[in-house]
Design a protein around this motif. Structure first.
Motif, mmCIF file in Angstrom:
data_model
loop_
_atom_site.group_PDB
_atom_site.id
_atom_site.type_symbol
_atom_site.label_atom_id
_atom_site.label_comp_id
_atom_site.label_asym_id
_atom_site.label_seq_id
_atom_site.Cartn_x
_atom_site.Cartn_y
_atom_site.Cartn_z
ATOM 1 N N ARG A 29 0.829 -1.216 0.000
ATOM 2 C CA ARG A 29 0.000 0.000 0.000
ATOM 3 C C ARG A 29 0.855 1.254 0.000
ATOM 4 O O ARG A 29 0.532 2.232 -0.685
ATOM 5 N N SER B 202 2.294 1.710 -3.466
ATOM 6 C CA SER B 202 1.231 2.170 -4.347
ATOM 7 C C SER B 202 0.913 3.645 -4.140
ATOM 8 O O SER B 202 0.682 4.385 -5.104
ATOM 9 N N ARG C 138 4.233 3.397 -7.090
ATOM 10 C CA ARG C 138 5.151 2.301 -7.355
ATOM 11 C C ARG C 138 4.468 0.957 -7.154
ATOM 12 O O ARG C 138 3.403 0.873 -6.542
ATOM 13 N N ILE C 139 5.100 -0.083 -7.629
ATOM 14 C CA ILE C 139 4.640 -1.455 -7.450
ATOM 15 C C ILE C 139 5.685 -2.166 -6.604
ATOM 16 O O ILE C 139 6.886 -2.112 -6.912
ATOM 17 N N LYS C 140 5.244 -2.819 -5.543
ATOM 18 C CA LYS C 140 6.170 -3.512 -4.661
ATOM 19 C C LYS C 140 6.635 -4.807 -5.298
ATOM 20 O O LYS C 140 5.854 -5.686 -5.603
ATOM 21 N N ARG D 4 8.825 1.497 -12.282
ATOM 22 C CA ARG D 4 7.908 1.641 -11.144
ATOM 23 C C ARG D 4 8.014 0.488 -10.151
ATOM 24 O O ARG D 4 7.480 0.576 -9.048
#
Length: 129
Positions: A15, A18, A22-24, A62
């Motif tokens: 979360r 995001s 960004r994307i984890k 990202r």
């Protein structure tokens, strides 16, 4: 070793990433002591001092990814000197590493205050996870 709810932590960090657009991706946290972290600091960064976290960034675009070494000794001593709970300080350090991967710095003029604001916002998000 700290008692960490890995599922809750994964969800929270996702979360936070995001929220920063960004994307984890894969995040590896290596919990160590002061002697191990100063060794990492000397070998890889040519720094001769103790620190709470060292972040190695492998992000692409990202997708944020990295290895983070966290000295539990330094986290404990920082918590004591700041008069905060150890678990809360550990969570702050954990998210601090992710925020670095998201592009937030804390070494330049005024950047520390910006990092602290983002840490506080991220910690507030944890309550909803």
């Amino acid at each position: 070793m700290p008692a960490i709810d890995a599922g809750r932590l994964e969800s929270w960090l996702g979360r936070v990433a995001s929220a920063h657009g960004r994307i984890k991706g894969p995040l590896v946290y290596i919990f160590c002591n002061d002697e191990e972290i100063i060794d990492v600091n000397r070998r890889f960064l040519n720094h001769d001092y103790y620190t709470d976290i060292i972040t190695f960034d492998y992000s692409r675009g990202r997708l944020v990814s990295g290895d983070m070494f966290i000295s539990l000794d330094t986290v404990r001593s920082n918590a004591q000197s700041l008069g905060v709970n150890y678990d809360d300080e550990l969570l702050r350090v954990i998210v601090h590493g992710l925020l670095h991967l998201c592009g937030i710095n804390d070494k330049g003029p005024g950047e520390r205050a910006i990092m602290e604001r983002h840490e506080d916002e991220a910690l507030a998000m944890l309550a909803g996870v």
